[in-house]
Design an enzyme around this catalytic site. Structure first.
Site, PDB file in Angstrom:
ATOM      1  CE  LYS A 150      -3.892  -2.320   0.322  1.00 55.97           C
ATOM      2  NZ  LYS A 150      -4.900  -2.333  -0.751  1.00 55.97           N
ATOM      3  CD  GLU A 179      -7.421  -4.481  -6.644  1.00 53.86           C
ATOM      4  OE1 GLU A 179      -8.205  -3.546  -6.397  1.00 53.86           O
ATOM      5  OE2 GLU A 179      -6.661  -4.985  -5.788  1.00 53.86           O
ATOM      6  CG  HIS A 266      -6.999  -9.976  -6.757  1.00 53.87           C
ATOM      7  ND1 HIS A 266      -8.248  -9.394  -6.924  1.00 53.87           N
ATOM      8  CD2 HIS A 266      -6.427  -9.359  -5.688  1.00 53.87           C
ATOM      9  CE1 HIS A 266      -8.423  -8.470  -5.992  1.00 53.87           C
ATOM     10  NE2 HIS A 266      -7.335  -8.426  -5.224  1.00 53.87           N
ATOM     11  NE  ARG A 267     -13.177 -12.446  -3.473  1.00 57.04           N
ATOM     12  CZ  ARG A 267     -14.181 -12.753  -2.656  1.00 57.04           C
ATOM     13  NH1 ARG A 267     -15.014 -13.730  -2.961  1.00 57.04           N
ATOM     14  NH2 ARG A 267     -14.364 -12.095  -1.533  1.00 57.04           N
ATOM     15  N   GLY A 338      -8.914  -8.064   2.730  1.00 61.22           N
ATOM     16  CA  GLY A 338      -9.848  -6.958   2.552  1.00 61.22           C
ATOM     17  C   GLY A 338     -10.272  -6.371   3.885  1.00 61.22           C
ATOM     18  N   GLY A 339      -9.626  -5.302   4.296  1.00 61.65           N
ATOM     19  CA  GLY A 339      -9.977  -4.674   5.565  1.00 61.65           C
ATOM     20  C   GLY A 339      -9.554  -5.473   6.780  1.00 61.65           C
ATOM     21  CD  GLN A 359      -2.741 -11.801   0.634  1.00 61.90           C
ATOM     22  OE1 GLN A 359      -1.879 -12.417   0.037  1.00 61.90           O
ATOM     23  NE2 GLN A 359      -3.652 -11.076  -0.001  1.00 61.90           N
ATOM     24  N   GLY A 361      -3.377  -5.085   4.195  1.00 66.12           N
ATOM     25  CA  GLY A 361      -2.668  -3.979   3.558  1.00 66.12           C
ATOM     26  C   GLY A 361      -2.546  -2.821   4.527  1.00 66.12           C
ATOM     27  N   GLY A 362      -3.679  -2.112   4.717  1.00 61.86           N
ATOM     28  CA  GLY A 362      -3.696  -1.023   5.686  1.00 61.86           C
ATOM     29  C   GLY A 362      -3.393  -1.496   7.090  1.00 61.86           C
TER      30      GLY A 362
END
Length: 411
Positions: A150, A179, A266-267, A338-339, A359, A361-362
Site C-alpha cells: 500500500k 490488483e 485475485h478475484r 480486505g480490511g 493478508q 494492507g492497511g
C-alpha cells in the site's frame, strides 16, 4: 414438437451430466420459469422449427431434476459440452449464458455447479497448491500471513521492494501487488520484479523465507510471455486477475511447462457477479473453476469479517471448495483479504481453520510504528491464535500487537 424439460425426481448419472443449482425469482410458476431456463441453455428456441430430429431433445435437452422453493436443479448432458480440452468459455456459455436476460425470469443466480469426471479430467488443477506453498515457505501448520503493498499504486520499484523487505523482517510469509498495479510508468514491471527479488533473496540469506506475487495481468495473447519475463527477472510467484483476464489466463500459466512458480488468483470484479444474492453468479462456481484451471491460491472472502461485502456461509463454502477431496486436484490455499487487521485474526481463523492465507494492507502499512512493526503485529496475532492465547493476553508481552489493538481494536 412437445417436449418437457421437467424430469423432477430423476437421479441422473453424475458422470454423464453437469449439474447446476440456480436461484430463480419470477412471477411465473416456477416450473414454467425453470423450463425457460433449461430450454434456453440447451436445445430450445422461441418457436417451432423444422430442423429437429425426434431424439434431439431427449439426448441434449437440459433436465430439471428438482425444484425446492426458489432453487432449481438443472442437469445438462455432458455431450452438450465441446470436446476442446479445458473449454471454460463454452462451459460458461451453457451454465451461465443467455439465461440472465430471459424475460420470463426477474432474477437468477448460479449458486453451484458439479462437473462430471470426464470434464474434470480435461483440467490439471493446481501445480503447487496449498501444500506446495507451505513447502516453499517451510511453514507446515501455521496460517500464512501476508500483506498487500500500500498504497495500491504510486510507489516506485525501490520503495515497493523496501516495503516487501520490511514486511519480511516483521515475520510475514507473503506479500503481493494490488490488483490495479501491473506495469505503470511509475513502477515498471521489470524494475519492480527485479527489486523485489533482491529483497526476497536478502531475506532468505538472513534466514526468512517469503513469497511475493507479481501481478502480470494483461491481454490474453501476452500473458504467458509476460509471466515468462517476470520469472526470468526473479519472480517467485505470479498473480493474475482471473475475471478481468479470463479463466484461460490462469489455465495457461498453470499448465505451461515454462512457468515454474505458483499462481496467485485475485478475484477483482467478482462483486459485479456475486454481490446480489438473487442475481448473477455466486463465488462458489468461480472458485471451483479457478481450482480446475490451476490456481494455487485464491481470494475467497473474509467470512463476513473484513471490509468487503460477503456472507460467512458463502465464504465458508468457497474455502470448502478449495479443499474438496472428491475432485482429484491439489488443494488451493484460500486467501482472506480486505480490511483485515490484527484484531480480526482470531475471528478469521476460528471460521476458516489454520489452512489459510490471511493478508492485510492497511493493517500493516497503517501501524503507527511503520511497516515492520505492522508486520510484527500481524505475525504476533497469528502466533497467538495458533497457540490458543487470547490476543489481549498475548499483547501484554508483544508491543506491536498491543499498539495494533489500541489503534484498531478487535471486532
Amino acid at each position: 414438437m412437445n417436449y418437457s424439460y421437467l424430469h423432477l425426481g430423476e437421479k441422473v448419472d453424475p458422470d454423464a451430466y453437469v449439474v447446476c443449482e440456480y436461484r430463480i425469482t419470477t412471477d411465473l410458476p416456477m416450473t414454467k420459469a425453470a423450463e425457460e431456463l433449461a430450454a434456453e441453455q440447451s436445445t430450445g428456441t422461441w418457436t417451432n422449427i423444422s430442423t429437429l430430429e425426434n431424439d434431439i431433445f431427449e439426448k441434449y435437452g437440459g433436465r430439471i431434476t428438482d425444484i425446492t422453493g426458489d432453487i432449481v436443479t438443472v442437469a445438462f448432458p455432458v455431450d452438450d459440452f465441446c470436446t476442446d480440452v479445458g473449454a471454460v468459455p463454452q462451459i460458461l456459455s451453457i451454465i451461465a449464458g443467455n439465461l440472465f436476460g430471459l424475460h420470463a425470469i426477474d432474477k437468477i443466480r448460479l449458486e453451484d455447479v458439479w462437473f462430471p469426471r470426464s470434464i474434470r479430467e480435461d483440467f490439471k488443477g493446481p501445480k503447487f497448491g496449498a501444500s506446495g506453498l507451505r513447502k516453499i515457505l517451510d511453514r507446515p501448520e501455521k496460517p500464512l500471513v501476508g500483506t498487500i503493498v500500500k498504497p495500491k499504486i504510486g510507489l516506485s520499484p525501490k520503495d515497493t521492494a523496501k516495503y516487501v523487505y520490511e514486511s519480511g523482517k516483521g515475520g510475514l510469509t507473503n506479500s503481493k501487488d494490488d490488483e490495479t498495479l501491473v506495469d505503470q510508468k511509475f513502477c515498471p514491471l521489470e524494475d519492480r520484479t527485479t527489486a523485489i527479488a533482491e529483497s526476497l533473496d536478502l531475506l532468505k540469506s538472513e534466514g526468512h523465507k517469503m513469497l511475493h506475487a507479481i501481478n502480470i495481468s494483461t491481454s490474453g495473447h501476452r500473458i504467458l510471455e509476460t509471466a515468462e519475463k517476470a520469472q526470468s527477472w526473479g519472480a517467485k510467484q505470479i498473480m493474475v486477475d482471473v475475471l478481468t483476464c479470463g479463466f484461460a489466463a490462469v489455465q495457461v500459466l498453470a499448465e505451461d511447462r515454462s512457468i515454474k512458480v505458483p499462481v496467485h488468483v485475485h478475484r477483482t470484479m467478482h462483486g459485479a457477479m456475486t454481490r446480489d444474492p438473487l442475481h448473477g453468479i455466486a463465488m462458489l462456481p468461480i472458485a471451483k473453476l479457478c481450482r480446475m484451471c490451476g490456481g494455487d491460491a485464491l481470494h475467497v472472502g473474509t467470512l463476513g469479517i473484513g471490509k468487503m461485502e460477503g456472507r460467512s456461509d458463502e465464504d465458508r463454502d468457497n474455502i470448502d471448495a478449495c479443499f474438496d477431496t472428491s475432485v482429484g486436484y491439489k488443494e488451493v490455499m484460500p486467501v482472506c483479504s480486505g480490511g483485515v487487521y490484527p484484531g480480526l485474526i482470531d475471528k478469521i481463523v476460528a471460521a476458516s481453520g489454520n489452512n489459510v492465507q490471511i493478508q492485510a494492507g492497511g493493517g500493516v502499512a497503517g501501524h503507527p510504528g511503520g511497516v515492520r512493526k505492522g508486520a510484527l503485529g500481524m505475525s504476533q496475532a497469528v502466533d497467538a491464535t495458533f497457540l490458543g492465547i487470547p490476543l489481549n493476553e498475548y499483547a501484554k508481552t508483544h508491543d506491536e500487537l498491543r499498539t495494533a489493538l489500541e489503534t484498531w481494536g478487535s471486532k
